[in-house]
Write a protein that holds these residues in place. Sequence first.
Motif, short mmCIF file in Angstrom:
data_model
loop_
_atom_site.label_atom_id
_atom_site.label_comp_id
_atom_site.label_asym_id
_atom_site.label_seq_id
_atom_site.Cartn_x
_atom_site.Cartn_y
_atom_site.Cartn_z
N THR A 560 0.85 -1.19 0.00
CA THR A 560 0.00 0.00 0.00
C THR A 560 0.88 1.24 0.00
O THR A 560 1.85 1.31 0.76
CB THR A 560 -0.92 0.02 1.24
OG1 THR A 560 -1.77 -1.12 1.21
CG2 THR A 560 -1.77 1.28 1.26
N VAL A 561 0.56 2.19 -0.86
CA VAL A 561 1.27 3.46 -0.87
C VAL A 561 0.30 4.56 -0.45
O VAL A 561 -0.83 4.63 -0.94
CB VAL A 561 1.89 3.77 -2.24
CG1 VAL A 561 0.84 3.87 -3.35
CG2 VAL A 561 2.70 5.06 -2.19
N ALA A 562 0.74 5.39 0.49
CA ALA A 562 -0.01 6.58 0.91
C ALA A 562 0.72 7.81 0.39
O ALA A 562 1.95 7.90 0.53
CB ALA A 562 -0.14 6.62 2.42
N VAL A 563 -0.02 8.73 -0.18
CA VAL A 563 0.57 9.88 -0.88
C VAL A 563 0.01 11.18 -0.34
O VAL A 563 -1.20 11.30 -0.13
CB VAL A 563 0.29 9.79 -2.40
CG1 VAL A 563 0.99 10.94 -3.13
CG2 VAL A 563 0.71 8.45 -2.95
N GLN A 564 0.89 12.14 -0.11
CA GLN A 564 0.48 13.51 0.19
C GLN A 564 1.19 14.46 -0.76
O GLN A 564 2.39 14.30 -1.02
CB GLN A 564 0.84 13.88 1.64
CG GLN A 564 0.02 13.16 2.69
CD GLN A 564 0.49 13.51 4.09
OE1 GLN A 564 1.61 13.19 4.48
NE2 GLN A 564 -0.38 14.16 4.85
N ARG A 565 0.46 15.43 -1.27
CA ARG A 565 1.02 16.45 -2.15
C ARG A 565 1.00 17.79 -1.42
O ARG A 565 -0.02 18.20 -0.88
CB ARG A 565 0.22 16.55 -3.44
CG ARG A 565 0.57 17.76 -4.32
CD ARG A 565 -0.37 17.88 -5.50
NE ARG A 565 -0.20 19.16 -6.18
CZ ARG A 565 -0.88 20.27 -5.88
NH1 ARG A 565 -1.79 20.24 -4.90
NH2 ARG A 565 -0.67 21.38 -6.54
#
Length: 610
Positions: A560-565
Amino acid sequence: MSMLLALVRGRLRIPAMWVLIALVLGAGVISWATRGDSGRTTHAASDATGVIVPEDPSSTLPVIAGAPATVAASAVTTSTAHAGPVRVAAGPGAVTVSWDAVQARPPVQSYVVRATEDGSGSHGTMVVCGTCTSATFRGLTNGKRYAFTVAGQTASGSTPALQSPAAVPSSPLCPAAQPCVAVDGGQAEGTAAGRMQGFLHGIDGYTNRARIAALQPTTWRGSPGKNWHGLVSPYGVETTEVLSDDWLVATFDKDKGGAAAPWEDWDAYRSFVTDLVQRAESEGWAPTYWEILNEPEGGLPYRTGPTASIDNTLQTYLNGYRAIKAADPHAKVIGPSTMFTVEHLTNHPELLDLTTFLDFANAHNMHLDAISWHETGPDHLQPFDRLPDSIANHVDRIRNELFRWPNIGKPQIFVNEYGNSGSLGLPGSNVGYLAALENAGVDSANISCSPLGSSDPAGCGNPTLGGLLDKDESTPRASYWVHRAYADMRGTRLDASSSVPFLSAFAVARGGGSWEVLLGRHQSCTSPANPQCTEPASAVPAPIPVTVAIRVGGPDRTLTVAVQRIPDATGAMPDAPPTSSQHVVVKDGVVQLGTPAFADGEAYILRLGA
């Protein structure tokens, strides 16, 4: 006014520490350039999101030209070439240059190796010992062509420079000819312990304590005296006290036009320093490190008296050092805390350079606990040396040259100011500096502040953690969230390289099958992004999608990858950037992800795990 006061650092920048002293002592200490306030307030959209698109999991990694057809799970691939006595070996983001020993009379005492990058010119210099036959340049851009020259230095001068063949760094993790960041989970580069989470002033009794604690600061640099030590002590940080600021406050006389120059009365100066060190210890606020002078080449607000000179400045270091050691032989001393001028500049003879300082310190047996300097992009440096991308070269150069100065001990490397006025508020630039400092293995670093006026939240007189908080001392600005993510990135630092110029990455393995990557793009600096910037809109590169390839090893599986921009903005961003999550496939030990169009100034945070 000092004869050096006219020196401009970066974009009309006066030394940050002097600005705070000006605020303490009142008007008349220093004059500095202030910007016109456009009245523009930028608010970063807190509902922006970044969605990472998995690459086709059925695809296979292409073979990079010059690389072996098969790559071991934790191997670093290199390609080699040679031209006569000079050879190059290129790997991910790095090139090692090697050569045959030069036979000369008198004998070679050291070698100077210079790098150039196609299309941009000078790309750093290394100096290594006379018996050494290799040097490695790090922090290079994959896919770019580099060439190198090697020249021996003897007592009589230089030997003819030898030219290398071209070298092109690359990573076998990345598809050919695509914008790509490679993170090699099998290539450990040391321990990440948040050592770049340091601050310069930026605090008072009202600065939000929870916001500070969340950043897990490791070091603080400030002055003058006891009060600020009490403010930062709850956070368990190492501290540095700047002696020159204490001296300025103690001796400043507005009617006489400034502070006393130490060389007017060496006995008085030494007595002041010894008394201060003893008082700090008796009152319980002795700092971890004493710093004798801050940026003497940036202009010292001394009143009229004996002429300021490099010799007087060096004598100030020596007298200050001896006075500290007289008070406490075990006290730790760092220096010189200059802008990174590594060698004498004929067009700026007034500037004290690191080589001159270290030669002097070695000759006078000054044992330094750290060699310190600032990475703030002053205009007197070559264009490459103003960039965060140059930090690895600067650090490697000084470490490789320590053979020249055996009497100073085994000092650490401190970058005790980083960032310039234009970069301080931009998330992508913050990542650029943090990644460069971490990947260079710097032992400690402090973010700078802006000396261009208190109207900017990053102004040195504002208790806003160098502008990470807004002027209410509590509301985060966009760049705060970069440092908040960095605070949690403790673990094993991993090799990271990029084929996109000015796109930096810092990556860690946190154990338990989890990885974190911090990405930032930092090519331009324009006024719509930050009012402190002056570059035209044409300087902004187009947004581009970027592949992120991460070697995690192990069997094929799903993670699982969690991403914040974090958007390209300098204004208030009260809430953490939203997180999007999805499943990604590990194939042959590698995960490939694709970002949306990555804009200049933006930052991304990726967290990968089961």
